[in-house]
Structures are given as structure tokens and as C-alpha cells.
Design a protein around this motif. Sequence first.
Motif, mmCIF file in Angstrom:
data_model
loop_
_atom_site.group_PDB
_atom_site.id
_atom_site.type_symbol
_atom_site.label_atom_id
_atom_site.label_comp_id
_atom_site.label_asym_id
_atom_site.label_seq_id
_atom_site.Cartn_x
_atom_site.Cartn_y
_atom_site.Cartn_z
ATOM 1 N N ALA A 123 -6.312 0.259 -0.357
ATOM 2 C CA ALA A 123 -6.554 -1.184 -0.223
ATOM 3 C C ALA A 123 -6.279 -1.667 1.193
ATOM 4 N N GLU A 124 -5.380 -1.000 1.897
ATOM 5 C CA GLU A 124 -5.047 -1.382 3.268
ATOM 6 C C GLU A 124 -5.927 -0.688 4.304
ATOM 7 N N GLY A 125 -6.981 -0.019 3.848
ATOM 8 C CA GLY A 125 -7.959 0.536 4.776
ATOM 9 C C GLY A 125 -7.699 1.957 5.222
ATOM 10 N N ARG A 126 -6.862 2.697 4.503
ATOM 11 C CA ARG A 126 -6.538 4.067 4.910
ATOM 12 C C ARG A 126 -7.284 5.117 4.095
ATOM 13 N N GLY A 127 -8.350 4.709 3.419
ATOM 14 C CA GLY A 127 -9.087 5.638 2.576
ATOM 15 C C GLY A 127 -9.687 6.807 3.321
ATOM 16 N N ALA A 128 -10.101 6.608 4.578
ATOM 17 C CA ALA A 128 -10.727 7.674 5.360
ATOM 18 C C ALA A 128 -9.726 8.436 6.210
ATOM 19 N N ASP A 129 -8.462 8.000 6.209
ATOM 20 C CA ASP A 129 -7.414 8.737 6.919
ATOM 21 C C ASP A 129 -7.010 9.970 6.128
ATOM 22 N N ASP A 130 -6.338 10.906 6.812
ATOM 23 C CA ASP A 130 -5.755 12.014 6.087
ATOM 24 C C ASP A 130 -4.780 11.461 5.056
ATOM 25 N N TRP A 131 -4.686 12.127 3.902
ATOM 26 C CA TRP A 131 -3.842 11.566 2.849
ATOM 27 C C TRP A 131 -2.369 11.536 3.198
ATOM 28 N N ALA A 132 -1.977 12.170 4.296
ATOM 29 C CA ALA A 132 -0.605 12.009 4.786
ATOM 30 C C ALA A 132 -0.298 10.552 5.103
ATOM 31 N N ALA A 133 -1.352 9.747 5.307
ATOM 32 C CA ALA A 133 -1.174 8.344 5.652
ATOM 33 C C ALA A 133 -0.573 7.513 4.523
ATOM 34 N N ILE A 134 -0.461 8.072 3.324
ATOM 35 C CA ILE A 134 0.181 7.310 2.261
ATOM 36 C C ILE A 134 1.636 6.977 2.596
ATOM 37 N N VAL A 135 2.238 7.748 3.497
ATOM 38 C CA VAL A 135 3.656 7.503 3.845
ATOM 39 C C VAL A 135 3.824 6.173 4.582
ATOM 40 N N GLU A 136 2.727 5.618 5.114
ATOM 41 C CA GLU A 136 2.839 4.347 5.811
ATOM 42 C C GLU A 136 3.124 3.206 4.846
ATOM 43 N N GLN A 137 3.083 3.467 3.547
ATOM 44 C CA GLN A 137 3.541 2.476 2.568
ATOM 45 C C GLN A 137 5.064 2.387 2.548
ATOM 46 N N GLN A 138 5.715 3.382 3.127
ATOM 47 C CA GLN A 138 7.173 3.415 3.216
ATOM 48 C C GLN A 138 7.616 2.679 4.482
ATOM 49 N N ILE A 141 6.377 11.145 -11.515
ATOM 50 C CA ILE A 141 6.163 10.889 -10.088
ATOM 51 C C ILE A 141 4.716 10.502 -9.845
ATOM 52 N N GLY A 142 3.817 11.066 -10.635
ATOM 53 C CA GLY A 142 2.405 10.727 -10.493
ATOM 54 C C GLY A 142 2.122 9.259 -10.743
ATOM 55 N N GLN A 143 2.869 8.641 -11.653
ATOM 56 C CA GLN A 143 2.685 7.214 -11.911
ATOM 57 C C GLN A 143 3.047 6.395 -10.674
ATOM 58 N N VAL A 144 4.106 6.794 -9.986
ATOM 59 C CA VAL A 144 4.491 6.114 -8.744
ATOM 60 C C VAL A 144 3.432 6.338 -7.670
ATOM 61 N N LEU A 145 2.962 7.577 -7.570
ATOM 62 C CA LEU A 145 1.968 7.906 -6.547
ATOM 63 C C LEU A 145 0.660 7.153 -6.761
ATOM 64 N N ARG A 146 0.316 6.857 -7.994
ATOM 65 C CA ARG A 146 -0.898 6.092 -8.253
ATOM 66 C C ARG A 146 -0.855 4.757 -7.510
ATOM 67 N N THR A 147 0.283 4.085 -7.590
ATOM 68 C CA THR A 147 0.444 2.798 -6.896
ATOM 69 C C THR A 147 0.400 2.979 -5.391
ATOM 70 N N VAL A 148 1.051 4.022 -4.899
ATOM 71 C CA VAL A 148 1.082 4.288 -3.455
ATOM 72 C C VAL A 148 -0.329 4.532 -2.926
#
Length: 287
Positions: free
Chosen positions: A270-285, A257-264
Motif C-alpha cells: 500500500a505504501e508503494g513498495r510492491g516492486a521493491d525487493d521483498w526485504a523492503a517489508i522491514v521498512e514497516q519497522q 507469524i504468517g498472520q502478522v506478516l500478512r499485515t506487514v
Amino acid sequence: MSSIAVIGLGAMGRPIARNLLKAGHNVVVWNRSDGLADELVAAGARRANSVAEAMHVPVVFSVLSDDQAVAETFIDSGVLAQTTGGTVHVNLATVSAGLARRAGAAHAEHGVGYIAAPVFGRVPVAEAGALNILAAGEHALIDRVQPFFDVIGSRTWRLGDRPEQANIVKILGNYLIACAIQSLGEAVSLAEGVGVDSGQFVELLTSTLFPGAVYTGYGSMIAERRYQPAGFTTVLGRKDLHLALQAATDHDIPLLIGQVLRTVFDKAIAEGRGADDWAAIVEQQPR
């Protein structure tokens, strides 16, 4: 009361230092930029002029951001050679197992005690003095600093006599939070896709199948798409994911699962969410 130094006065370092002051300890503080120390100095702390000066206190807590910051401050700077024998350095940072081993050896070379003690708990938990402390190192050294742990935490988990053991446990805890965030995002996306209210869906899950801080806290953030203020940024989450994957490679244990999360994580940053809470990774969905 006892004397203790706190090095690194970021979001976690400040409430830790503040609670030690409130408990009546003599607190010495140092931060790369002086401004963050002003409030604590006004409350009774003493400002150190350098890391070397702070390291002359019998117990030193450091709350720095990553491997590089810890290495630059304590190992590569030569400060350990200037430190009085008998000082115990407690590193509360989330760092790699490799850095933990390197730091332990460097401290031992100069007669300075070293304990790894990363924590579970966000800033409000630190403010309440209710952190869970993951401690590893010599048992006698942990006994020596336990009264300070009792001030900043609700429980100390003694995980072994090698500092890297505590760091691996912290890294794995953060890895599992990232897995939970991603799976929550997928589930919320599908629920919304069939017309289910996401807030009600999360409330149902956290009231029945998945009670607890991770699903409740991150579930509400995901349902509301609320990623600021960031309690833990996407950049920091990506750093800890990298540490988990690195440790897995070192021990020849795959984290699929970590390999998938690396891409996420990489796409989110890359889309500018580096300073957001890491919950923002779900916006890739897709939602």
C-alpha cells in the motif's frame, strides 16, 4: 542431443533456457511477448509460434508467474488436447497445492506427463546452473527429465509422487525466508536504536550465529536499505505468503507469524513498495 521447450522467458526462464542451449540441447522457446526470445533465438534456439507448437517437444519446462498464468496457458486454453501423448510438462512455477492437483489431473486426462519442480535460487544462481530443484511426480517421469535438471541445478530433491508436495515445500521455504526478513528487520531496528552500527551487527550475526545465504544476503540489504534491483518483489512475496496461509488453512495448521506478516506485506504494498525487493517489508519497522 535432446529437444526441450522452455515456456516463459522472464528473469528465471531466460538463464534456464540459455544453460540448456550451452549444454548442447535443441531448445524451443515461447513467450507471450516475442522480444524476450530474440536473444535466445540469436544464440541458436528455435522460436515456437504458439504454446501448442512448443508442447509438441518431448519435454517442456514452463517458468510462469502464478496460478492464473499456469491455468490460462495450459489448462483453460485447451492446449493439452492438442499435445502429443508422451510429452512431459515440468512446471517450475511456485503455485498453490490446489492448482498443482488440478494441473496433474488435467494433464493425466490427455496423456501428458506432469511434474512440479519449483526451485530455490535467485537469478544469479539460475545463471550459474546451480538451482536446487524441488521435484514431485511420477518417479519414471522425473528420471526421464533428470538430465535436464542436471544442467540447470546443483541438486534435485525428490519429494514425493504427488506434484503438490513439491509446491508445498517451496511455499514453506519462502514463508521461512519472509519470517527471517521480518525478524532481521526488528533486530536491526533495535540495534540501531541503541547506537550499534547495523552493518557490523549483521556481519557479526552472519559470521557466528546465522551463516547462510538468507541472513547474509537479506541482512546486508536491510542494513544498507538497498531494495533495488529486486531479486524477488514484495508483490511476489505476498503471493507466496498467501499460498502458505491457504495451505495451512486447508490442513487446519495455524501459521501465527504468517498472520502478522500478512499485515506487514499489505502495508508495504500500500505504501508503494510492491516492486521493491521483498526485504523492503522491514521498512514497516520504525528505524
